[in-house]
Design a protein around this motif. Structure first.
Motif, PDB file in Angstrom:
ATOM      1  N   LYS B  42       0.816  -1.211   0.000  1.00  0.00           N
ATOM      2  CA  LYS B  42       0.000   0.000   0.000  1.00  0.00           C
ATOM      3  C   LYS B  42       0.857   1.271   0.000  1.00  0.00           C
ATOM      4  O   LYS B  42       0.551   2.216  -0.725  1.00  0.00           O
ATOM      5  N   SER B  43       1.966   1.251   0.764  1.00  0.00           N
ATOM      6  CA  SER B  43       2.822   2.442   0.765  1.00  0.00           C
ATOM      7  C   SER B  43       3.503   2.633  -0.582  1.00  0.00           C
ATOM      8  O   SER B  43       3.647   3.756  -1.068  1.00  0.00           O
ATOM      9  N   LEU B  44       3.943   1.535  -1.197  1.00  0.00           N
ATOM     10  CA  LEU B  44       4.625   1.668  -2.486  1.00  0.00           C
ATOM     11  C   LEU B  44       3.660   2.096  -3.584  1.00  0.00           C
ATOM     12  O   LEU B  44       4.062   2.762  -4.535  1.00  0.00           O
ATOM     13  N   THR B  45       2.384   1.749  -3.435  1.00  0.00           N
ATOM     14  CA  THR B  45       1.396   2.268  -4.377  1.00  0.00           C
ATOM     15  C   THR B  45       1.356   3.788  -4.275  1.00  0.00           C
ATOM     16  O   THR B  45       1.366   4.497  -5.288  1.00  0.00           O
ATOM     17  N   ALA B  46       1.356   4.286  -3.034  1.00  0.00           N
ATOM     18  CA  ALA B  46       1.328   5.732  -2.823  1.00  0.00           C
ATOM     19  C   ALA B  46       2.572   6.393  -3.395  1.00  0.00           C
ATOM     20  O   ALA B  46       2.493   7.406  -4.092  1.00  0.00           O
ATOM     21  N   LEU B  47       3.740   5.793  -3.117  1.00  0.00           N
ATOM     22  CA  LEU B  47       4.982   6.392  -3.604  1.00  0.00           C
ATOM     23  C   LEU B  47       5.058   6.327  -5.133  1.00  0.00           C
ATOM     24  O   LEU B  47       5.673   7.190  -5.757  1.00  0.00           O
ATOM     25  N   SER B  48       4.416   5.310  -5.729  1.00  0.00           N
ATOM     26  CA  SER B  48       4.380   5.236  -7.199  1.00  0.00           C
ATOM     27  C   SER B  48       3.653   6.438  -7.772  1.00  0.00           C
ATOM     28  O   SER B  48       4.029   6.974  -8.815  1.00  0.00           O
ATOM     29  N   ILE B  50       3.511   9.469  -6.707  1.00  0.00           N
ATOM     30  CA  ILE B  50       4.326  10.685  -6.785  1.00  0.00           C
ATOM     31  C   ILE B  50       5.723  10.392  -7.334  1.00  0.00           C
ATOM     32  O   ILE B  50       6.592  11.253  -7.323  1.00  0.00           O
ATOM     33  N   GLY B  51       5.931   9.173  -7.814  1.00  0.00           N
ATOM     34  CA  GLY B  51       7.193   8.856  -8.475  1.00  0.00           C
ATOM     35  C   GLY B  51       8.394   8.905  -7.553  1.00  0.00           C
ATOM     36  O   GLY B  51       9.501   9.208  -7.988  1.00  0.00           O
ATOM     37  N   LEU B  52       8.205   8.614  -6.279  1.00  0.00           N
ATOM     38  CA  LEU B  52       9.332   8.615  -5.327  1.00  0.00           C
ATOM     39  C   LEU B  52       9.669   7.187  -4.938  1.00  0.00           C
ATOM     40  O   LEU B  52       9.519   6.797  -3.794  1.00  0.00           O
ATOM     41  N   LEU B  53      10.133   6.398  -5.893  1.00  0.00           N
ATOM     42  CA  LEU B  53      10.383   4.984  -5.607  1.00  0.00           C
ATOM     43  C   LEU B  53      11.855   4.749  -5.325  1.00  0.00           C
ATOM     44  O   LEU B  53      12.709   5.528  -5.744  1.00  0.00           O
ATOM     45  N   PRO B  54      12.166   3.685  -4.594  1.00  0.00           N
ATOM     46  CA  PRO B  54      13.573   3.382  -4.335  1.00  0.00           C
ATOM     47  C   PRO B  54      14.322   3.069  -5.627  1.00  0.00           C
ATOM     48  O   PRO B  54      13.710   2.793  -6.659  1.00  0.00           O
ATOM     49  N   GLU B  55      15.657   3.130  -5.547  1.00  0.00           N
ATOM     50  CA  GLU B  55      16.451   2.863  -6.732  1.00  0.00           C
ATOM     51  C   GLU B  55      16.213   1.451  -7.237  1.00  0.00           C
ATOM     52  O   GLU B  55      15.999   0.535  -6.460  1.00  0.00           O
ATOM     53  N   GLY B  56      16.275   1.284  -8.548  1.00  0.00           N
ATOM     54  CA  GLY B  56      16.102  -0.042  -9.125  1.00  0.00           C
ATOM     55  C   GLY B  56      14.648  -0.432  -9.293  1.00  0.00           C
ATOM     56  O   GLY B  56      14.337  -1.577  -9.592  1.00  0.00           O
TER      57      GLY B  56
END
Lengths: 315, 528
Positions: B42-48, B50-56
């Motif tokens: 759920k958090s990574l959906t949110a970060l997706s 705004i395009g703030l994803l971890p490297e790789g």
């Protein structure tokens, strides 16, 4: 903030008093008869007696301590046994070389280390980062006197831009003085810069992992803006700690470099005084260095509280 | 046109697929709740978004905000988007703010980077925004630093940064998880008001189904990187169809069976206990000050009785717990376990302490990572002194303790990092049970666990106390859990116990105003 300053100043004063007691006890009381110690085993008894009188050794210990402390305030530090000049004059002359040299070296090392450390952290994992890590590893491993000799070979012997050693004195002009200190300062600064750059890099990498950097990015800051506005200042605390330690070290620890470049600095003075068992010089120089180290720590603590608002008010 | 439309979103990090076929949509002024357990994506959906994803990280599919495509957008387009069109609020108010920057400047910065405005104008706007989120300059100056604010106030600053430019979309990732219930209720009300007044779309991400049910118009349930169910919320219960959503709902309302038990004689007595923490002098010439963390507390626990201790953070409940197990010295008052004082001479303290063990909140931090589980569990045995078993008897008692909590003897040879959070909490329980104590102090022991795991641990606790005749002192900020597991409850506020009584009586008809406020603030289903 006032209470914080007061508290730090008080602890500074207490540290100095305790340190002076330790220095006095170790150098004047523990060896037994300082005069006999200074003159060695084969000294004639009347020479020893003359020195004892000159040193005032017949007075009770506490009187001698107070006399010495009073001397520190009035500048009456006695006369060097080997140099035959007042110790205060001797030290003052050397300070005019050592303090500028240490400040020069520290400025250089900061100017090198900050950009290099920040660049390496910003480009973590890149070729730049690998190069910085390799280069700083080398800088820490290679002894500074070897750098010094290399610098002399390139810039004095081959290019003839700087003299290979000696100090003309500040009477020859600020430019000439700084020129004479440039190669020694570089030799001192390089290893320090290597350490400082690594500390800067790792402190920055830690802060870049912090939640508030993510918050800053979510506000719309670019990677670079987040780094400069939010990470760098937060990474300064460990860097300041190392800077403080390095300044203290540079002040007295430049013995080898002073020898390579024939500089009349404090390091050489203390080295020669110890070799000659000139306790009159040793005790005052040691005390001076102790005060300098405590003073630097005091200043570093003040700097912490300027960088971090949480520290100044937490008294 | 929807404000946000996500279609066929896939996210892989390295070789691991994190999100699969995510589809969501949200209209302006609506609230979308995203629920799931830790690791559900759920958090990574949110970060997706705004395009703030971890490297790789590799993202594919479509995310359109106001018709603008996010997937594959340039970094500069994304920085324009973040903070301006989309605002985001994070979970940890303690760490999400820069400690070296005033709160006013942190809010103003959002305005400065997007509007190229000067700082002085931005600061004025920031003060107005802070006022809007409930931090008027007359009370909380914008010149303060984050450490001078409480958790709830810091979260308001986080919200102010996110809404300073009136974004079209506001994403709140577990915005109240780290806060007390009464603060949580205030923050949720603020978010709802902002979304309504400014016609923002709000995505509320939470592990807490009750929080989401209260707030959201539509709800999406995530499991293992997928959305397993999506639909209208209307305070949920009957509406969830997918087996996982149903399980999640049941776990979050789970009540372990309560057994009527024989109550024995008095086990623990705490009388007039006071714990002061010395504070540094404000100035050299002032008298020393002290913070009274526990203020004249008196209560007792009988054998076979489970007592709950509730209160908000900083009320002194953990300090009290540590004093009871002898980890804190008290300034006055007495703590007796089975008639013997807890603090005192070394030997008597040992004899007393073997009858009492503690389980802590953090299943990750409360174990030495370099010791094997067998050694970790056996550690309290030293309290038995010469009676401590050794050799084969020692490993038998370790196995026995592990089996009591549903683990096996083979687990004794593993390291703690090989276990999940729930299993670690079982190991912590095994460590507590090995000395066959009469009292176990549980300090927020299930607070860090996902709801389904929490339900299992609560069942285990209920089963153990029935079978072994244990007494619990159960400390929690979670009223639902306390109600489920305790016979009697103590309500603590600012170091004092303000209300005490049988759990059901206190919950059904609370007498003290503070208890009433706590109960009213706790999120429940069916109260939209």
């Amino acid at each position: 903030m006032t209470a914080f300053l007061f508290q730090r100043a008080l602890s500074f004063a207490i540290s100095v008093v305790v340190a002076s007691l330790v220095v006095f006890v170790v150098l004047e009381v523990v060896p037994g008869d300082p005069a006999a110690f200074m003159l060695g085993l084969n000294a004639a008894p009347d020479t020893v007696a003359a020195l004892r009188e000159q040193l005032g050794l017949d007075a009770p210990v506490w009187m001698r301590y107070l006399g010495w402390i009073g001397g520190i305030f009035t500048g009456e530090l006695g006369t060097s046994y080997t140099y035959r000049v007042p110790v205060a004059e001797l030290i003052a002359a050397r300070l005019w070389v050592s303090v500028p040299l240490a400040a020069y070296a520290l400025t250089l090392s900061t100017l090198i280390a900050f950009p290099v450390g920040i660049l390496a952290a910003a480009r973590r994992g890149s070729a730049v980062d690998a190069g910085v890590m390799g280069g700083t590893q080398l800088g820490i491993a290679v002894p500074n006197f070897w750098f010094a000799m290399l610098l002399v070979l390139v810039f004095s012997v081959t290019l003839r831009w700087f003299s290979a050693g000696g100090f003309p004195g500040w009477d020859a002009g600020a430019f000439e003085g700084l020129r004479a200190l440039t190669l020694p300062a570089i030799a001192l600064a390089l290893p320090q810069a290597a350490i400082l750059a690594r500390v800067m890099r790792s402190a920055l990498l830690d802060t870049l992992e912090e939640d508030y950097i993510r918050t800053a990015r979510a506000k719309g800051l670019t990677r670079g803006q987040a780094l400069w506005r939010h990470a760098v200042r937060n990474a300064l605390i460990p860097v300041l700690t190392i800077l403080g330690l390095q300044f203290s070290f540079l002040l007295a620890g430049a013995i080898i470099i002073e020898n390579v470049f024939f500089l009349p600095g404090l390091g050489r003075l203390v080295f020669q005084a110890i070799s000659a068992r000139d306790l009159i010089v040793v005790r005052s120089v040691v005390m001076l260095l102790v005060i300098a180290v405590i003073l630097v720590n005091f200043l570093v603590e003040i700097a912490y509280s300027l960088v971090d608002p949480r520290l100044g008010r937490r008294v | 046109m929807s404000l946000l439309r996500i279609e066929g979103l896939e996210l892989t990090i390295g070789d691991t697929r994190i999100l699969e076929d995510i589809a969501l949509s949200l209209d302006a002024g609506d609230v979308l709740g995203v629920v799931g357990e830790s690791g559900s994506g759920k958090s990574l959906t949110a970060l997706s978004i705004i395009g703030l994803l971890p490297e790789g990280a590799r993202l594919s599919g479509r995310i359109a905000i106001d018709g603008r495509e996010v997937v594959g957008a340039s970094e500069s387009a994304l920085t324009d988007l973040r903070g301006d069109t989309v605002g985001m609020i994070f979970q940890e108010p303690m760490t999400a703010l820069n400690p070296l920057m005033t709160i006013g400047d942190q809010v103003a910065e959002t305005i400065v980077v997007h509007r190229r405005a000067g700082w002085s104008g931005a600061r004025k706007t920031a003060a107005a925004v802070l006022e809007r989120v409930g931090l008027p300059s007359s009370q909380i100056s914008p010149d303060r630093y984050p450490h001078e604010l409480s958790g709830g106030q810091r979260q308001r600053v986080g919200i102010a940064m996110a809404v300073a430019l009136k974004p079209r979309l506001l994403i709140a990732d577990e915005p109240t998880t780290a806060l007390d219930v009464t603060t949580q209720a205030q923050i949720l009300a603020l978010l709802r008001a902002l979304a309504r007044d400014e016609e923002m779309g709000l995505i509320l991400i939470s592990h807490d189904l009750a929080v989401v049910a209260q707030m959201a118009d539509t709800i999406a349930v995530m499991q293992g990187g997928r959305i397993v169910e999506q639909g209208e919320s209307s305070a949920i219960p009957g509406r969830l169809k997918h087996p996982y959503s149903r399980a999640l709902f049941e776990a979050s309302t789970h009540l372990p069976p309560k057994r009527a038990r024989e109550r024995g004689e008095m086990l623990l007595s705490v009388s007039n206990v006071v714990r002061d923490y010395p504070l540094p002098r404000r100035a050299f010439w002032e008298a020393k000050r002290a913070l009274r963390a526990v203020d004249d507390v008196t209560f007792c626990i009988d054998r076979g009785e489970n007592v709950g201790l509730v209160g908000e953070s900083g009320c002194g409940k953990s300090t009290l717990a540590r004093a009871i197990v002898g980890l804190e010295t008290v300034q006055s008052g007495q703590i007796m376990l089975a008639g013997r004082p807890v603090a005192g001479l070394h030997n008597t303290a040992f004899i007393t302490r073997r009858d009492m063990q503690m389980v802590f909140q953090d299943p990750y931090g409360s174990f030495n990572p370099r010791h094997k589980v067998g050694r970790l569990v056996a550690e309290p045995l030293h309290l038995l002194g010469r009676d401590a078993p050794d050799g084969a008897a020692r490993s038998r008692s370790v196995t026995n303790a592990l089996e009591q909590v549903g683990l096996g003897s083979a687990d004794a040879d593993k390291f703690i990092h090989e276990f999940s959070g729930g299993q670690r909490q079982r190991i912590a329980l095994a460590r507590a049970l090995i000395t066959a104590p009469a009292l176990v102090v549980l300090d927020e022991a299930v607070s860090a666990l996902d709801v389904s795991i929490r339900a299992q641990i609560l069942d285990l606790l209920a089963e153990l106390s029935g079978r072994l005749g244990l007494s619990y002192l159960f400390i929690s900020h979670d009223l639902h859990v306390v109600r489920a597991i305790t016979d009697r409850v103590l309500v603590m506020r600012a170091g004092r116990i303000v209300e005490a009584g049988a759990t059901e009586t206190v919950f059904a008809s609370p007498r003290h105003a503070y208890t009433r406020a706590l109960i009213a603030a706790a999120p429940t289903f069916g109260r939209a």
